[in-house]
Structure formats: C-alpha cells, structure tokens
Write an enzyme that holds these catalytic residues in place. Structure first.
Site, mmCIF file in Angstrom:
data_model
loop_
_atom_site.group_PDB
_atom_site.id
_atom_site.type_symbol
_atom_site.label_atom_id
_atom_site.label_comp_id
_atom_site.label_asym_id
_atom_site.label_seq_id
_atom_site.Cartn_x
_atom_site.Cartn_y
_atom_site.Cartn_z
ATOM 1 N N GLN A 97 -15.740 -4.488 -53.705
ATOM 2 C CA GLN A 97 -15.259 -3.160 -54.054
ATOM 3 C C GLN A 97 -16.347 -2.133 -53.741
ATOM 4 O O GLN A 97 -17.475 -2.244 -54.209
ATOM 5 C CB GLN A 97 -14.881 -3.043 -55.532
ATOM 6 N N TYR A 176 -14.483 8.471 -60.116
ATOM 7 C CA TYR A 176 -15.581 8.401 -59.159
ATOM 8 C C TYR A 176 -15.264 9.248 -57.923
ATOM 9 O O TYR A 176 -14.257 9.961 -57.890
ATOM 10 C CB TYR A 176 -15.895 6.951 -58.830
ATOM 11 N N GLY A 313 -9.310 -8.386 -66.279
ATOM 12 C CA GLY A 313 -10.718 -8.063 -66.412
ATOM 13 C C GLY A 313 -11.428 -8.982 -67.378
ATOM 14 O O GLY A 313 -11.957 -10.024 -67.012
#
Length: 359
Positions: A97, A176, A313
């Site tokens: 990523q 982000y 996750g």
C-alpha cells in the site's frame, strides 16, 4: 457466496476472499527499511487470500508517522524483498500500500514541512518521536510539484514490483494526501487541481493512471473512505464525488476498489453501483477490540450485498491463522492493545495459532 471461495484478482488467483487489511504497526528501522520481524509478521499471515501491507511512503516527504516503512531507497527495496520472499515462500500473495500522508505529518518526524493541496492546517494532533504535537500548517504544492508527486507514485510502484510485490494499493482514504485533494476543506486550490468536483478528482485520476501505466492496471487497487471525517476531512456531496471519480477510473480495469464502508448506506450503494470491477470492503472500524466473531457476520452480510472480498484488520492482527479459525469456528485470540504501534516483537509476531499454547 462464501468467504472461503476462490476469486480472480487481476493477475492473481486468490484461494479465499479474506484480505488482511493495511495496518500501521511502526516497526520499521528509523530509515524506513523493513525489519526481519516484519518479514515474519507478514509470512505468518500468508493464508489470507491477499495481504495488503501497512501504508508505505513513496518519499521521505510523504512520511506521516515515526518508524513507518518507505519504498524510495535501494535499501528499502531490499528490505521489502525479504518480506515478499517470505510471504511467497509461505504460499501467500501481497500488495504494497502506497501512502503519502500530505498534511498529516510533522517536521519532528523527518525535518520537513508537510505538503498539501493548500496551506490549511488539520485540526488535532499527531504522534511524533517527542510525543503528541499539534498539526502544523502545511506548505501548498505548486502545480508543477503536484505533477512531480504523480511521478513519485509511479516510481514507487515500479520499485514495489522490483521488491517482489504482486502489485500495489493506492491509499486515497483516511485524510491522507490523495484524499486531501478530493476534499472540499483541505483543497482550496484555484488551478486545475481545485475548485470544481472534476478538478478535485484530477490528481487521484492522474496518480492511478500513472501507476497503472507503469506496472499494469491489473496490479493496482485503490482504497477510499467516503463520508468519513478522519484527519479533519470533509468532502461535500460524497456520493457525487465518488460517482465522478469512479466514472473516470472504471475503464482502466483496476484489480480492485477497496471501500472502507460509510455509515451512510446510500453512499455505499451508489459506490457499488458505480464500480463494475472487483469490490473489496472493510465493513467496520472497531477499537480496541474487534467483535467477538472477528467481524465474520458483518463480512458475510457484505458478500450478500455484492462485495467480492472482505478486508479484516485487527482480526488478522491478533490471529495469524484467521482463515483456519473461521473455517473451524474456533475461538479468536484477544488483541493486545499495548503492542499495536512500535516496540518489539510482543503483540506483533507472538500471537499463537491453533494448537499452540499461549503460555
């Protein structure tokens, strides 16, 4: 449809539909080079249909937090090669990523003033080597610098392939840099990258096109988190924003779209309708503990709603063998919050698998 059914993902054949979600763990060396423990960590979870790594900066300027890995030096590429070799030897598949943090950064981390679409400081604090500090006002990128960052992402994707990754995921979520360009409060630009909705999506489209052109669209995924005010982001009309973005990206034939599900189900439905390709969904964000079933019930609901892959996750964080535990309806390990970020191997690579003692 079952979590355990195989599925085609770009150039890959995945043995199941369970994806290890990207999770920052802050275990890299100070120079951004992955450690041997990181190779162990990812290889332990190779039974996932697909692994997505933690967010990895394409440049020093793109780093947001201490001890996160990069992919912009030869030493970092070599460190990641040890990770991908370990995962592939264990039978896994892994994507890197790519994350440029933009204004979600601090000079205390790398000595540089963060950059962003506009000189708009995010509200809140960020963790630095000296503890939590207020965000600083970022420097607005020039038009030429925006174009340079497109090239930066492209080169980072090429380096990821050199490091042995099966592809990359571009992080356009969680406030982000890519997400900042989509925003209506972080992006106040008046050039071709700001203002109208079509201009605000331009940077993300150019990054995706650049990376897809460099390594192949079937090795590229994109992560989005619509209608989530993370890191002080607002989007305006999220449904209209992402419908426009996906309209531009759909013809490229990307490997996947990774949706962090919105609380607004209408937004989720419109994104599913707008995306003709493989849809990966992260159904929930639970902290500090995942639900007792590890998110399985929610995952299966999303498969029935049209998702093709589900990312987990903290389920994978605490259970390296999450696939086997789901198959066997076995109990799950409890997550150790103290080991989430930074530190040694405790709470990182010492979670037991089925049949191992916790003593």
């Amino acid at each position: 449809m079952s979590l355990f059914e195989p599925v085609r993902h770009g150039r890959l054949e995945l043995p199941n539909r369970m994806v290890m979600a990207p999770m920052t763990r802050s275990r890299a060396h100070g120079d951004g080079v992955p450690t041997p423990s990181m190779a162990t960590y990812y290889a332990q979870r190779a039974s996932a249909g697909l692994i997505l790594t933690e967010g990895t900066q394409p440049s020093l300027q793109g780093q947001g937090y201490p001890m996160t890995p990069g992919i912009h030096t030869d030493e970092q590429v070599a460190g990641w090669r040890a990770v991908t070799d370990a995962v592939h030897a264990a039978g896994g598949r892994i994507l890197l990523q790519l994350q440029h943090s933009g204004r979600v950064g601090h000079p205390g981390v790398h000595g540089l003033t963060p950059v962003a679409p506009s000189a708009v400081r995010a509200d809140g604090q960020i963790f630095t080597p000296e503890g939590p500090k207020d965000y600083v006002e970022p420097r607005a990128l020039t038009t030429a610098e925006v174009e340079d960052i497109v090239a930066e992402f492209t080169r980072a994707a090429e380096r990821a392939v050199e490091a042995g990754f099966d592809g990359v995921e571009l992080h356009s979520a969680m406030g982000y840099l890519l997400h900042q360009f989509l925003s209506d409060n972080a992006n106040l630009r008046t050039d071709v990258y700001g203002g109208s909705l079509q201009n605000r999506i331009r940077f993300v489209v150019e990054v995706v096109e650049g990376v897809a052109g460099a390594i192949g669209a079937d090795r590229v995924g994109l992560r989005i988190s619509p209608a989530k005010a993370l890191n002080d982001i607002t989007e305006g009309d999220s449904a209209a924003l992402y419908t426009a973005l996906l309209g531009e990206l759909a013809p490229l034939g990307l490997a996947h779209l990774h949706l962090v599900a919105a609380e607004d189900e209408d937004v989720n439905d419109k994104i599913r309708a707008a995306w003709p390709g493989l849809l990966m969904v992260n159904p929930l964000n639970s902290f500090p503990q995942p639900p007792e079933d590890g998110g399985r019930e929610n995952a299966e609901q999303w498969l029935r709603r049209g998702a093709d892959l589900i990312s987990f996750g903290r389920g994978f964080l605490a259970n390296p063998d999450l696939v086997a535990r789901f198959r066997a309806d076995a109990p799950l390990n409890a997550l150790v919050p103290e080991g989430l970020y930074g530190g040694g191997d405790g709470g990182y690579i010492d979670y037991p698998v089925l049949g191992e003692s916790t003593a």
